[in-house]
Design an enzyme around this catalytic site. Structure first.
Site, short mmCIF file in Angstrom:
data_model
loop_
_atom_site.label_atom_id
_atom_site.label_comp_id
_atom_site.label_asym_id
_atom_site.label_seq_id
_atom_site.Cartn_x
_atom_site.Cartn_y
_atom_site.Cartn_z
N VAL A 32 -4.03 -11.96 2.16
CA VAL A 32 -5.05 -12.74 2.85
C VAL A 32 -6.05 -13.26 1.82
O VAL A 32 -6.67 -12.45 1.11
CB VAL A 32 -5.77 -11.92 3.93
CG1 VAL A 32 -6.85 -12.77 4.61
CG2 VAL A 32 -4.78 -11.39 4.96
N ARG A 47 0.87 -1.18 0.00
CA ARG A 47 0.00 0.00 0.00
C ARG A 47 0.90 1.22 0.00
O ARG A 47 1.74 1.39 0.89
CB ARG A 47 -0.94 0.00 1.20
CG ARG A 47 -1.97 -1.12 1.15
CD ARG A 47 -2.80 -1.20 2.42
NE ARG A 47 -3.60 -0.01 2.62
CZ ARG A 47 -4.83 0.16 2.14
NH1 ARG A 47 -5.38 -0.79 1.40
NH2 ARG A 47 -5.51 1.26 2.38
N ASP A 107 -8.00 -1.18 5.77
CA ASP A 107 -8.16 0.27 5.60
C ASP A 107 -8.38 1.02 6.91
O ASP A 107 -9.51 1.30 7.31
CB ASP A 107 -9.32 0.56 4.63
CG ASP A 107 -8.96 0.19 3.21
OD1 ASP A 107 -7.79 -0.15 2.97
OD2 ASP A 107 -9.84 0.26 2.33
N ASP A 133 -13.15 3.85 8.63
CA ASP A 133 -13.86 3.40 7.42
C ASP A 133 -14.49 2.03 7.71
O ASP A 133 -14.18 1.03 7.07
CB ASP A 133 -12.90 3.33 6.24
CG ASP A 133 -13.62 3.32 4.90
OD1 ASP A 133 -14.86 3.36 4.89
OD2 ASP A 133 -12.95 3.26 3.86
N ASN A 138 -14.84 -3.39 3.79
CA ASN A 138 -13.44 -3.35 4.23
C ASN A 138 -13.09 -4.57 5.07
O ASN A 138 -12.17 -4.52 5.90
CB ASN A 138 -13.16 -2.07 5.01
CG ASN A 138 -12.73 -0.93 4.10
OD1 ASN A 138 -12.24 -1.16 3.00
ND2 ASN A 138 -12.91 0.30 4.56
N ASP A 149 0.98 -9.02 4.56
CA ASP A 149 0.65 -10.35 4.09
C ASP A 149 -0.58 -10.30 3.18
O ASP A 149 -1.50 -9.50 3.39
CB ASP A 149 0.33 -11.28 5.28
CG ASP A 149 1.55 -11.61 6.10
OD1 ASP A 149 2.67 -11.60 5.54
OD2 ASP A 149 1.40 -11.87 7.31
N GLU A 163 -7.02 4.13 7.37
CA GLU A 163 -6.57 5.50 7.12
C GLU A 163 -7.47 6.55 7.77
O GLU A 163 -7.06 7.70 7.94
CB GLU A 163 -6.47 5.76 5.63
CG GLU A 163 -7.78 5.63 4.89
CD GLU A 163 -7.58 5.58 3.38
OE1 GLU A 163 -6.48 5.94 2.93
OE2 GLU A 163 -8.50 5.17 2.68
#
Length: 358
Positions: free
Chosen positions: A115, A60, A241, A223, A228, A113, A243
């Site tokens: 998933v 990311r 996520d 979020d 997600n 990792d 953020e």
């Protein structure tokens, strides 16, 4: 809608091959691909071979060109993931590495990792089609409530275990909600909502009706939505996520979870899946898991709608600027979000006590 391609694939593979090779000479990068999801963070899937064995990882990249949010909190997000990975039982993808040097990919990035599993789709909405819609009704219910379980697990974490100082916006004497609201309200111009009447009305109402901090603020996922979560069957195997993570009241996440689901059905004119748990069922289930009554949920649903309208305004502007949609195209994302915010605000303010918690 995916973040647009921002780099040359061959050059990216070359740079990552060098980066991984410096860390482990046995490692060879075989491919780099971009998945078709994600609003604000560029995601790369990296396949490599290490000592003869195949391996898949996820990278990311901190946003640079395609920035949905005005603030740079990538390092904070990485540290939250590190702490959750090491000190909690939440199923977050293992954090393999963090590269703060932007010279490799043009921005800092983290390595996690891979998933295996499936993620409910936003586009097209899982209420419309896809694997969630194809599940039998009992399985759909388990899927939804498994997501609610995950909210409760996050909200029951001891705050000290997730590094409160990393996420607290400061402001002595101000409530966690006021600090959280101010972060967004101070950036209306960046999001493109400074002149939006519905957004301004919602902001004024939110400032006037701040419910305070009835319980000690804790970790808020941010979020918090079913899209997600990675599922194995109907069991969440990864929470994604972070953020938008913050310190606040748990109701912030519950309201976002409900609101984003409402947006993907009523908000876009699509019937909800039959048998899909409604607001009242969800609220009752969450209260049992949390061990206390939910407070001021109507307020936090308006707060969710306010923040979502800001995000959709920014995404719409980016989509046009990056020619992801042709100029002049009717792009309904923000229009639908503002219409749903207006309905939510009207519903909440029309009831005694201005609260739809019951």
């Amino acid at each position: 809608m995916a973040v647009p391609q921002q780099r040359d694939p061959a050059r990216t593979l070359e740079r990552l091959a060098s980066w991984f090779g410096e860390r482990d000479p046995r490692c060879t990068v075989t491919s780099v691909s971009v998945p078709g999801s994600g609003f604000s963070t560029e995601t790369l899937i990296v396949d490599l071979r290490r000592a003869g064995a195949g391996e898949r990882l996820v990278i990311r990249v901190a946003p640079t060109v395609h920035r949905v949010y005005p603030w740079d909190r990538f390092a904070e997000q990485v540290e939250v993931l590190r702490v959750l990975d090491k000190e909690s039982d939440l199923p977050v993808p293992g954090l393999r590495d963090y590269e703060p040097d932007p010279s490799v990919l043009g921005a800092p990035f983290l390595v996690q990792d891979w998933v295996d599993g499936r993620v409910p789709s936003d586009y097209p909405s899982y209420h419309r089609q896809g694997w969630v819609a194809e599940l039998p009704e009992p399985a759909r219910r388990r899927l939804w409530f498994a997501g609610v379980d995950m909210l409760a697990r996050i909200h029951l974490l001891p705050l000290g275990s997730v590094g409160a100082g990393l996420l607290d916006a400061g402001g002595a004497g101000r409530t966690s909600t006021a600090r959280h609201l101010d972060r967004y309200a101070g950036q209306l111009g960046f999001f493109g909502c400074a002149d939006d009447e519905v957004v301004s009305t919602a902001l004024d109402w939110l400032r006037t009706h701040d419910p305070g901090d009835p319980v000690e603020p804790g970790l808020v996922w941010g979020d918090a939505r079913i899209g997600n979560l990675i599922f194995d069957g109907t069991t969440p195997v990864a929470v994604l996520d972070w953020e938008m993570a913050a310190i606040g009241q748990p109701e912030v996440d519950l309201a976002w979870y409900l609101y984003l689901d409402r947006n993907l059905s009523e908000g876009i004119g699509v019937p909800r899946l039959t048998g899909w748990p409604d607001r009242a069922e969800t609220l009752a289930y969450y209260e049992r898991r949390l061990g206390r009554p939910v407070r001021d949920l109507g307020y936090y649903e308006v707060f969710a709608g306010f923040r979502f309208a800001l995000v959709t305004a920014r995404v719409t502007r980016l989509a046009v600027d990056r020619r992801m949609v042709p100029p002049g195209t009717d792009f309904p994302l923000h229009r639908n979000a503002v219409a749903l915010l207006a309905r939510t605000l009207a519903e909440t303010t029309a009831l005694p006590g201005q609260d739809r918690a019951r």
